[in-house]
Enzyme design. Structure first.
Site, PDB file in Angstrom:
ATOM      1  N   LYS A   1       0.841  -1.205   0.000  1.00  0.00           N
ATOM      2  CA  LYS A   1       0.000   0.000   0.000  1.00  0.00           C
ATOM      3  C   LYS A   1       0.872   1.249   0.000  1.00  0.00           C
ATOM      4  O   LYS A   1       1.890   1.298   0.712  1.00  0.00           O
ATOM      5  CB  LYS A   1      -0.899  -0.040   1.234  1.00  0.00           C
ATOM      6  CG  LYS A   1      -1.954   1.057   1.325  1.00  0.00           C
ATOM      7  CD  LYS A   1      -2.853   0.811   2.537  1.00  0.00           C
ATOM      8  CE  LYS A   1      -3.935   1.848   2.689  1.00  0.00           C
ATOM      9  NZ  LYS A   1      -4.834   1.594   3.842  1.00  0.00           N
TER      10      LYS A   1
ATOM     11  N   SER B   1      -9.696   1.627   2.943  1.00  0.00           N
ATOM     12  CA  SER B   1      -8.851   2.376   2.055  1.00  0.00           C
ATOM     13  C   SER B   1      -7.790   1.543   1.323  1.00  0.00           C
ATOM     14  O   SER B   1      -7.193   2.049   0.367  1.00  0.00           O
ATOM     15  CB  SER B   1      -8.139   3.477   2.849  1.00  0.00           C
ATOM     16  OG  SER B   1      -7.299   2.918   3.843  1.00  0.00           O
TER      17      SER B   1
ATOM     18  N   SER C   1      -9.800  -0.795   7.119  1.00  0.00           N
ATOM     19  CA  SER C   1      -9.273  -0.676   5.758  1.00  0.00           C
ATOM     20  C   SER C   1      -8.561  -1.901   5.201  1.00  0.00           C
ATOM     21  O   SER C   1      -8.202  -1.907   4.028  1.00  0.00           O
ATOM     22  CB  SER C   1      -8.330   0.516   5.660  1.00  0.00           C
ATOM     23  OG  SER C   1      -9.097   1.677   5.540  1.00  0.00           O
TER      24      SER C   1
HETATM   25  N1  GLN Z   1     -13.252   3.988   6.604  1.00  0.00           N
HETATM   26  C1  GLN Z   1     -12.527   4.339   7.771  1.00  0.00           C
HETATM   27  C2  GLN Z   1     -12.106   5.788   7.712  1.00  0.00           C
HETATM   28  O1  GLN Z   1     -12.367   6.395   6.747  1.00  0.00           O
HETATM   29  C3  GLN Z   1     -11.351   3.443   7.959  1.00  0.00           C
HETATM   30  C4  GLN Z   1     -10.136   3.838   7.219  1.00  0.00           C
HETATM   31  C5  GLN Z   1      -8.949   2.995   7.526  1.00  0.00           C
HETATM   32  O2  GLN Z   1      -9.052   1.947   8.169  1.00  0.00           O
HETATM   33  N2  GLN Z   1      -7.788   3.470   7.115  1.00  0.00           N
HETATM   34  O3  GLN Z   1     -11.542   6.323   8.598  1.00  0.00           O
END
Ligand code: GLN
Length: 505
Positions: free
Chosen positions: A83, A158, A182
């Site tokens: 990532k 994400s 994410s």
């Molecule tokens: N959807 C969650 C957020 O927007 C989780 C994001 C993540 O785990 N990086 O914060």
């Protein structure tokens, strides 16, 4: 033999038997990634990958000559995608943001060093929501990633680029990060297995901070065994991360030992006690997700697991507490991007004040600005007690509720996301709906507990559905053993999006 459908461990075994070479394998994945239609990668490092593959091959050849194969890792020579919020020296790490589109980190993350040491071949950097803020990989400065199962839909987020890379046959496994879901949610949306480890078991050194008390790095793969193999490499103590909280890397010998029979693996399900929160199924969950998850629970029963329903308190407060705490920490963490020390600097500024203002206004996207403003607000002196302190207290109560649950049961089982993958553009204009979709995942981050997502069937429109297992702190081995037992007994994880990508070409 189609390498792009094989698991990382299968490829590793092939390499150790020297039926193929690491450069050959690497080339196949690089070629596939070059013609990718899903936008899984932000950047590919062809030269670096081929160099790493040649090195890995040398290690494999030397080990074969000396009879010292046991010194190789199970994934030596196997490609992996990382990532793009995890720093790799020698290239660019963008966090999916215009702010860092040319940022070349002067060091690599600890997980990257560990992957290199284990002989992994890093193919490139995968797309993500800007600074990992989002659940659909639509907020990236580099454009959205598409779901390999249906390219009109999001891959989740994400870590959507990492998930699309694995599901689309563009990498055998991938590394992601999980602050509120994410790793797990894109795994569910793309039919993969993914695990967010216990807070402190994988070093965060070199991970671009979103919310430091919630962030964890973890693997996404085609099955639990691949996740175990990857996590055994990247976990372990690290003096560069003061929250590192584990004395040795996980070994997962009960999962990775290929001598263990299928019967012995599935037997594990007979001895486990699973708690299912009844309130997880009350409202806001799509009918196909509910039906498939409940059917999976029934199936667990037929495999001999003991299932007990219980009420998990405070579920309604998890999302609000998470977004207050995550926003607060993000607003502080992202203050370093000021156009002076790192990243984008506006050319339109007349003075230093304007330079800060314009660099941040132009460098950050809408969702990141929304989080920074929310976080700055809840930390401001007039509202600190009313919001931030209260959210911390709620976090503590949620932790107590979860500790009680995982004290009573081996795992808490529930959905990962209330829906399957939705249409690109379908929710992006409605941030609250996006935030509410994190209802099942954020608690594992608020509590620090390990949590895993694995496939349990298909919903409407032939889209994959995942179930989540949450366990005690540092019970990764148990979670992955259960997932491995489930995957030994079922075939849900064997459905591949890969064919559908080819069909759409
Ligand atoms: N959807 C969650 C957020 O927007 C989780 C994001 C993540 O785990 N990086 O914060």
């Amino acid at each position: 033999m189609d390498l792009r459908k094989m698991t990382a461990l299968e490829i590793g075994a092939l390499l150790r038997k020297r039926e193929m070479s690491s450069p050959e394998v690497t080339k196949i994945f690089l070629d596939a990634a070059t013609t990718d239609l899903t936008g899984a990668y932000i950047s590919l490092d062809e030269d670096g990958a081929l160099r790493a593959a040649a090195n890995a091959q040398e290690r494999i050849d030397t080990a074969a000559r000396d009879g010292s194969e046991e010194e190789l890792s199970l994934l030596t020579g196997v490609p992996v995608a990382v990532k793009d919020n995890i720093c790799i020296e020698g290239g660019v790490t963008t966090a999916g943001s215009k702010m860092l589109r040319n940022f070349a980190p002067p060091y690599s993350a600890t997980v990257v060093d560990r992957l290199h040491r284990a002989g992994a071949v890093i193919l490139g950097k995968t797309n993500l929501d800007e600074f990992a803020m989002g659940g659909s990989t639509e907020t990236s400065h580099f454009g959205p990633t598409k779901n390999p199962w249906d390219t009109s839909r999001v891959p989740g987020g994400s870590s959507g680029g990492s998930a699309a890379a694995v599901a689309g046959g563009l990498a055998p496994y991938a590394i992601g990060s999980d602050t509120g879901g994410s790793i797990r949610q894109p795994s569910a949306f793309c039919g993969l297995t993914g695990i967010k480890p216990t807070y402190g078991s994988v070093s965060r050194f070199g991970l671009m901070a979103y919310a430091s008390s919630l962030d964890q790095i973890g693997p996404l793969g085609l099955d639990a065994k691949d996740c175990a193999a990857a996590l055994s490499i990247i976990s372990g103590p690290d003096e560069k991360d003061s929250t590192s909280n584990i004395s040795a890397p996980f070994s997962f010998s009960n999962i990775l030992d290929s001598q263990i029979s299928e019967e012995e693996r599935t037997k594990k399900l007979k001895t486990i006690k699973i708690g299912v929160p009844t309130n997880y199924f009350k409202e806001g969950i799509a009918e196909d997700v509910k039906k498939t998850t409940l059917a999976a629970i029934e199936k667990m029963k037929t495999f001999g697991a003991t299932i007990e329903e219980f009420d998990l308190p405070l579920m309604d407060y998890a999302v609000p507490a998470y977004y207050i705490i995550a926003g607060a920490e993000a607003s502080s963490n992202l203050s370093r991007y000021d156009g002076v020390k790192y990243g984008y600097r506006s050319k339109n500024a007349q003075d230093i004040r304007e330079s800060y203002f314009l660099s941040r206004s132009e460098g950050f996207g809408t969702e990141v600005k929304r989080r920074i403003m929310l976080g700055t607000f809840v930390l401001s002196s007039g509202y600190f007690d009313a919001y931030y302190m209260k959210a911390l207290r709620v976090r503590r109560l949620i932790k107590e509720a979860f500790d009680a649950a995982v004290g009573k049961y081996d795992v808490v089982l529930g959905p990962v996301s209330p829906t399957t993958a939705y249409e690109i553009g379908g929710q992006i204009e409605d941030p609250l709906a996006m935030y509410m979709a994190d209802v099942y995942t954020v608690s594992a981050n608020l509590t620090g507990l390990p949590a895993l997502s694995m496939p349990c069937g298909m919903g409407e429109n032939n889209l994959p559905i995942g179930i989540q297992l949450i366990g005690k702190a540092f019970s990764e081995e148990k979670l992955l053993e259960i997932a491995d037992a489930w995957q030994t007994a079922t075939d849900y994880h064997k459905c591949r999006a890969f064919e559908s990508v080819l069909l759409q070409k």
